[in-house]
Every structure is written in C-alpha cells, then in structure tokens.
Enzyme design. Structure first.
Site, PDB file in Angstrom:
ATOM      1  N   ASP A   1     -10.132   5.686  -2.570  1.00  0.00           N
ATOM      2  CA  ASP A   1      -9.060   6.285  -3.366  1.00  0.00           C
ATOM      3  C   ASP A   1      -9.657   6.805  -4.664  1.00  0.00           C
ATOM      4  O   ASP A   1     -10.882   6.875  -4.820  1.00  0.00           O
ATOM      5  CB  ASP A   1      -7.939   5.264  -3.619  1.00  0.00           C
TER       6      ASP A   1
ATOM      7  N   TYR B   1      -6.533   6.133   4.462  1.00  0.00           N
ATOM      8  CA  TYR B   1      -6.638   5.141   3.388  1.00  0.00           C
ATOM      9  C   TYR B   1      -5.826   3.880   3.695  1.00  0.00           C
ATOM     10  O   TYR B   1      -6.333   2.758   3.605  1.00  0.00           O
ATOM     11  CB  TYR B   1      -6.167   5.753   2.060  1.00  0.00           C
TER      12      TYR B   1
ATOM     13  N   GLU C   1       0.817  -1.207   0.000  1.00  0.00           N
ATOM     14  CA  GLU C   1       0.000   0.000   0.000  1.00  0.00           C
ATOM     15  C   GLU C   1       0.858   1.268   0.000  1.00  0.00           C
ATOM     16  O   GLU C   1       0.530   2.245  -0.671  1.00  0.00           O
ATOM     17  CB  GLU C   1      -0.944   0.000   1.214  1.00  0.00           C
TER      18      GLU C   1
END
Length: 357
Positions: free
Chosen positions: A137, A119, A36
């Site tokens: 996102d 996020y 990520e």
C-alpha cells in the site's frame, strides 16, 4: 542490508511500537476482512469507530449477509467510497450463502470474491492464514522506496509490479503476518509522508533516502489526477412537515444513498434559471416560490469537487398533488424516517445546518 536483517529489524520495531487495535492479534478472517475494507483510503482514527459499530451490529458474516443494504449503507455513512460498502455486503452474501460462512484460505481464491483485490487478499491471506504474500500500500511504497532507494514510478503498472516483487522478496516466510503489519505500521508512524522521523529511525544508518537527502522526492509518483467540477442544485421540498427525497441509482456517485431532487449544471447558474428547470422537472404549471436557499457547499471527493446549493420551498397541498418527477423517483419522508435513511455526508451536513434534523 540483507533481506533477513530488514525483516527482523522491522518486526522487532513493530512489537515495541505497534498501536493496540481490535483487528490485530486475531486470526479471525471476518474481523480482518472487515477492517481492511473499512481502512481502504481511510485513516485508522476515522475507521476505528466504524469497525466497532459494524462488529456490534453485525458480529458474524451471517448477520452482515442477512442485513438490508440500506442498513449497511446507513452504518457506512460518512466514510465515502460507497462502492466498498455495497461490495462488502455482496461479499458477505457470497461467503454466507455459497461457502457456508468460510473464507477461502489462500491469496488467489480470495481475489475471486466481490470487492477483494490484490491488497485485501494479501492482507487476509497473511494475517489470518499465514500465507507469505506481501501487502503493498502507500505506506509500503514509501518505506521501501526510501530505505532501499527505489525511484520507480508507483503510479505505473511497471512500478507497482517492481515494488510487489521487492516486498515479496523481503517478507518473512515464518512471520508474514507480523512483517506485513510491521511495514505498514512503520510507514504510518515513523516513515511519514512529510517530516519523517529520520533521526530516530531503525534504518537511519542504511537508508538511501536519508543518506542522499531524497526523503521529499521518494516515492516517485508522476501520474496526474484530473479533477472534475460539478454544480449541484438541490430542491428541498417540504409539504405537511415531510421532505421529498429520492434514492440515487445508476453508475454515478452515491448509488443506493438518498438525496433530494437534483438539477445538475455544467457551470454556476442564477437561481432564476434553476427555478425554471425545477418547474419543468416537477411538472408544475405554476411558478414555485423559494422560501430559503443555502450558501454554496463545497464537497471534495477523490476525483471530483462538488459545488452544491440547496433551494428550500414549501408546497401547498394543491401544489403537491400535481408533482410528478420526470427523471427521478422521489417521495415524501418524515424527519424521523430521513434520519434512518443512508445519506451522503454532504446531504447530512445540510440537514443538520438547516435544522431539518
């Protein structure tokens, strides 16, 4: 379309169409976190080899925590946004040293770690620990705005809050990991920014954007980004087959990476003006001789455009003895040492183009 239908359809689509990626089909929070961070503002095709190299060099959170910062930055070289790499290293140290290698298992506590925002915390919490919290996102903005017909501005705080609330209403409580992966993958492969594949879309009959012809208008983003232009004049100084380089510090771009002594100007300047500045910067009482100068390199960052010129000069032994940088600390490195230093991609481009590396 009700909430369960949306969730069910997109998860079924995902199972049939997902890409085979090494950070999927795992509950390992280290691999998920690493992927990520790497994929923030980075395409999968570009980020994949970086993920593989990081896993090869740092297979555990402990090995990453024990690494030197310059080795982490060197491995990150070319991805940009180097604050991500520094925060990655800081976060690894916190987890290894303060938490005995264990990640927090919930969305709220994950955000307390360096470099982990809303996020990334949602991704780790849902993928690794099955907490039903939605990731939001660019792909998610696009899919939801088009399918449901949402015209809230995604550049505003109110718009982001609205989309987050909507995504959390839709998320599967039983399969939050698959739902989050599915909606992001759908945006990446199907509901594209330009030329979305509407005719073969699973939502083609109910998609508001397709019905009303709004595909090019959604999502709405009105916020303008101001682009700053900067003019860099690099002094590439060689003496006895060694090149002077310096480590960037402070709050500017590329902190912790290495470049050359730099003269920055507010607008393009003639070489003669730059050389007067160079003589002052290097504290030399005699004129420098230019051996070569590069064409102007144009390097685009998120909010900046750099125009860089490299001025190459060879110093005699006598000249080099009198060099004393006033504003920057630098020293001479062999070419083999330079190869190992973490460098901005702009600097690496010049070193390769010029034949220095």
């Amino acid at each position: 379309m009700n909430k369960s239908d949306f969730s069910k359809k997109i998860i079924e689509w995902y199972k049939e169409n997902k890409r085979d990626l090494p950070w999927r089909d795992t509950k390992d929070p280290y691999s998920i976190w690493l992927s990520e961070i790497i994929l923030q503002q980075t395409r999968v095709a570009q980020g994949l080899p970086y993920f593989e190299r990081f896993i090869e060099n740092f297979p555990t959170i402990f090995s990453l925590a024990a690494a030197k910062e310059k080795d982490v930055l060197r491995l990150w070289q070319g991805l940009g946004y180097y604050t991500r790499a520094r925060n990655l290293h800081r976060c690894a140290k916190v987890i290894a040293e303060e938490r005995n290698g264990s990640f927090p298992i919930n969305f709220i506590d994950l955000q307390k770690l360096p470099g982990i925002g809303v996020y990334t915390a949602a991704a780790i919490a849902s993928f690794a620990f099955l907490e039903p919290v939605a990731v939001v996102d660019g792909n998610v903005f696009r899919v939801l705005s088009r399918v449901i017909g949402i015209d809230h501005d995604i550049g505003s705080a109110e718009g982001k809050e609205f989309f987050s609330k909507k995504a959390n209403e839709l998320i599967s409580k039983d399969q939050p990991d698959l739902f989050n992966q599915a909606i992001m993958e759908f945006g990446a492969l199907q509901c594209l920014p330009k030329n979305p594949k509407c005719d073969e879309c699973i939502f083609r009959k109910s998609c508001v954007a397709r019905t009303r012809g709004w595909q090019d208008q959604l999502p709405v983003k009105s916020k303008k980004i101001k682009i700053r232009k900067r003019y860099f004049y690099y002094l590439v100084i060689e003496q006895n087959k060694k090149i002077m380089m310096r480590k960037r510090e402070g709050k500017d771009i590329w902190k912790g990476l290495y470049d050359f002594p730099l003269i920055e100007m507010s607008r393009p300047q003639k070489t003669e003006m730059i050389m007067r500045q160079a003589e002052e910067l290097l504290s030399l009482n005699k004129k420098l001789k230019i051996d070569d100068s590069s064409p102007t390199y144009r390097h685009v960052l998120s909010h900046q455009i750099l125009h860089a010129k490299f001025i190459f000069m060879q110093l005699s032994q006598k000249q080099s003895e009198y060099i004393e940088l006033k504003k920057d600390e630098g020293r001479f490195y062999t070419k083999a040492s330079i190869h190992k230093l973490p460098k901005p991609i702009l600097i690496n481009r010049y070193l390769l183009d010029s034949g220095i590396l």
